[in-house]
Design a protein around this motif. Structure first.
Motif, mmCIF file in Angstrom:
data_model
loop_
_atom_site.group_PDB
_atom_site.id
_atom_site.type_symbol
_atom_site.label_atom_id
_atom_site.label_comp_id
_atom_site.label_asym_id
_atom_site.label_seq_id
_atom_site.Cartn_x
_atom_site.Cartn_y
_atom_site.Cartn_z
ATOM 1 N N ALA A 124 11.482 -4.535 -34.009
ATOM 2 C CA ALA A 124 11.795 -3.720 -32.826
ATOM 3 C C ALA A 124 13.265 -3.959 -32.496
ATOM 4 O O ALA A 124 13.722 -5.104 -32.494
ATOM 5 N N THR A 125 14.002 -2.879 -32.280
ATOM 6 C CA THR A 125 15.428 -3.054 -31.957
ATOM 7 C C THR A 125 15.727 -2.545 -30.553
ATOM 8 O O THR A 125 15.169 -1.540 -30.134
ATOM 9 N N GLY A 126 16.581 -3.246 -29.873
ATOM 10 C CA GLY A 126 17.030 -2.776 -28.560
ATOM 11 C C GLY A 126 17.412 -3.918 -27.642
ATOM 12 O O GLY A 126 16.637 -4.858 -27.462
ATOM 13 N N ASP A 127 18.615 -3.817 -27.062
ATOM 14 C CA ASP A 127 19.094 -4.834 -26.118
ATOM 15 C C ASP A 127 18.242 -4.914 -24.864
ATOM 16 O O ASP A 127 18.201 -5.940 -24.196
ATOM 17 N N GLU A 128 17.570 -3.783 -24.542
ATOM 18 C CA GLU A 128 16.832 -3.707 -23.279
ATOM 19 C C GLU A 128 15.422 -4.298 -23.388
ATOM 20 O O GLU A 128 14.724 -4.411 -22.392
ATOM 21 N N LEU A 129 14.990 -4.665 -24.607
ATOM 22 C CA LEU A 129 13.579 -5.012 -24.801
ATOM 23 C C LEU A 129 13.284 -6.479 -24.520
ATOM 24 O O LEU A 129 14.016 -7.369 -24.950
ATOM 25 N N LYS A 168 18.271 -7.730 -31.159
ATOM 26 C CA LYS A 168 19.275 -7.102 -30.276
ATOM 27 C C LYS A 168 20.101 -6.083 -31.062
ATOM 28 O O LYS A 168 20.222 -6.184 -32.288
ATOM 29 N N ASP A 169 20.704 -5.134 -30.355
ATOM 30 C CA ASP A 169 21.615 -4.167 -30.981
ATOM 31 C C ASP A 169 22.930 -4.894 -31.278
ATOM 32 O O ASP A 169 23.956 -4.655 -30.613
ATOM 33 N N HIS A 170 22.892 -5.765 -32.253
ATOM 34 C CA HIS A 170 24.019 -6.637 -32.550
ATOM 35 C C HIS A 170 24.091 -6.725 -34.066
ATOM 36 O O HIS A 170 23.137 -7.162 -34.723
ATOM 37 N N GLY A 196 13.137 2.239 -32.831
ATOM 38 C CA GLY A 196 14.323 2.303 -31.990
ATOM 39 C C GLY A 196 15.563 2.458 -32.844
ATOM 40 O O GLY A 196 15.567 2.117 -34.037
ATOM 41 N N GLY A 197 16.594 3.017 -32.214
ATOM 42 C CA GLY A 197 17.906 3.064 -32.865
ATOM 43 C C GLY A 197 18.076 4.095 -33.959
ATOM 44 O O GLY A 197 19.043 4.022 -34.699
ATOM 45 N N VAL A 198 17.147 5.045 -34.077
ATOM 46 C CA VAL A 198 17.371 6.075 -35.097
ATOM 47 C C VAL A 198 17.773 7.431 -34.521
ATOM 48 O O VAL A 198 18.001 8.372 -35.258
ATOM 49 N N GLY A 209 23.404 8.614 -31.238
ATOM 50 C CA GLY A 209 23.986 7.998 -30.049
ATOM 51 C C GLY A 209 23.999 6.494 -30.189
ATOM 52 O O GLY A 209 25.034 5.908 -30.469
ATOM 53 N N ASP A 210 22.812 5.892 -30.030
ATOM 54 C CA ASP A 210 22.803 4.436 -30.024
ATOM 55 C C ASP A 210 22.437 3.866 -31.388
ATOM 56 O O ASP A 210 22.171 2.702 -31.523
ATOM 57 N N ALA A 211 22.393 4.730 -32.389
ATOM 58 C CA ALA A 211 21.831 4.300 -33.668
ATOM 59 C C ALA A 211 22.879 3.733 -34.610
ATOM 60 O O ALA A 211 22.551 3.332 -35.712
HETATM 61 MG MG MG Z 1 17.557 1.494 -28.810
#
Ligand code: MG
Ligand code: AMP
Length: 406
Positions: free
Chosen positions: A187-192, A230-232, A254-256, A259-261
């Protein structure tokens, strides 16, 4: 493989799936497994019976066994002995005689008919029959379930409790199954944030992995959880590389979307040949598929309903194909819209619905509340997808639609 640059616009779901299936090979290695550990595994061999089931004619009831012709001449027969399941009657049954017999006991020689105990009465050694049975009444014939040489289960079947029982009934205690493929989840995402932790401003609880775990649980796979990343860039690089080494198929969510991908895209570009598609499916438009250095890869959208739907419509068939599992074709039923259904042409909709039958047996379906791609409650208490084709527009109540029960 077409990529989104060469193919602007959206790809129909069927085409996306066909492209995916045309690229993968299948995993053919098999292993023996004892029948008690075979539940859910995919059979790697056809299973043919070497025996008849049941092996001999036997009684379907507790009662009395006799020769049918005998009872036509007599109202009463004399008791010659007892036949139990596992303990056959060994003597000869003479004309005018019957044998007390229990369910599953082999039919004594010269008998062909059973009358259940409730339809008889006994005075001493004399049994009276209160019914005139047909010949063969309450007798289970040798081979009536399975005949010797019958093909009872085909390679590619997923072993259900009933299939395992069937295989056990022919005396086979070990089967050859395809080895499980290994599927990784990222799972990807800084907010998770994982459930159970406190939430800071801007954060949300990670939930997609839980849905994916559950969906994968029904499939013949091993699952490796890579948690939340994280988105890192260095973190993503590290985890994707590790997953590539350890798995046959890597799933990220996530991330596909555009924008944020960027990070995920950069990393996937470095690691392999991934194509970012806009699939004409709602929910779930952004989807990525391709190959890392070694493993196959599917990038699911982050929105919870989108990731759930793209898993069921694209990833599940892919996993089945990789695993040599021929699943039953999903049931599609015609139903009438029990409420107006909103639909814009342009993408195939997999709306979450609740279907029911009226007194005449007609199926009806209503969309289950709000249909946004983040509204997980729409799926949690739905019982079907309402499958609306790409070109479909709004439907009035009473119009016909196709449903796919869960
Ligand atoms: Mg994301
Ligand atoms: P993304 O595809 O990364 O742009 O995410 C789309 C939306 O889905 C955003 O609102 C994310 O916060 C949400 N999201 C992404 N991943 C998850 C996840 N694993 N669990 C729950 N929501 C998620």
């Amino acid at each position: 493989m077409n990529n989104s640059c060469e193919m602007p616009g959206m790809i129909p779901v069927e085409q996306a799936l066909q492209t995916m299936l045309s690229h993968i090979g299948t995993y053919t290695s098999t292993e023996p497994v004892s029948l008690d550990l075979a539940l859910g595994r995919v059979l790697g061999q056809d299973i043919q019976s070497l025996v008849d089931v049941p092996p001999a004619d036997n009684s379907a009831m507790d009662g009395y066994a006799f020769a049918h012709a005998d009872l036509a001449d007599n109202q009463h027969l004399t008791l010659a002995g007892t036949a139990l399941a596992g303990v056959p009657f060994v003597g000869k049954v003479e004309p005018g005689q019957c044998v007390r017999i229990m369910t599953g006991a082999i039919m004594p020689l010269c008998t062909d008919t059973v009358v259940m105990q409730e339809n008889t009465s006994q005075q001493g050694e004399t049994i009276s029959f209160l019914e005139q049975p047909y010949q063969g009444n309450s007798v289970r014939r040798a081979g009536e379930d399975i005949r010797k040489d019958d093909l009872i289960v085909k390679a590619g079947s997923q072993l259900t409790p009933a299939l395992i029982a069937l295989i056990a009934s022919i005396g086979v205690g070990e089967v050859t199954v395809y080895k499980k493929i290994t599927v990784g989840i990222i799972a990807t995402g800084d907010e998770l944030v994982s459930p159970g932790q406190p939430l800071k401003a801007g954060q949300i609880y990670e939930s997609n992995r839980y849905a994916l775990f559950g969906l994968l649980h029904e499939l013949p796979v091993k699952v490796i959880d890579y948690g939340i990343v994280k988105d890192h860039k260095p973190d993503l690089q590290h985890v994707f590389t590790q997953a590539d080494n350890e798995c046959d198929l890597v799933l990220s969510c996530g991330g596909v979307s555009v924008g944020d991908a960027d990070y995920v895209k950069d990393i996937l570009d470095d690691l392999g040949q991934i194509n970012f598609w806009k699939v004409a499916i709602k929910p779930g438009k952004p989807f990525a598929f391709g190959q890392l250095k070694k493993a196959w890869f599917c990038g699911l959208p982050g929105n919870p309903v989108s990731s759930y739907v793209t898993f069921s419509q694209l990833v599940k068939p892919l996993i089945c194909a990789l695993s040599q599992f021929t699943p039953p074709t999903p049931l599609q039923i015609a139903a009438l819209a029990g409420a107006p259904i909103r639909k814009r042409p342009g993408r195939a909709d997999y709306q979450r619905g609740i279907y029911y039958q009226d007194d005449s047996g007609q199926f009806w379906v209503k969309p289950n509340g709000k249909q946004g791609s983040g509204i997980m409650s729409s799926i949690a208490n739905a019982n079907c997808y309402i499958v609306l084709p790409i070109e479909q527009s709004n439907l009035a109540m009473g119009e016909q639609v196709t449903i796919q029960p869960f």
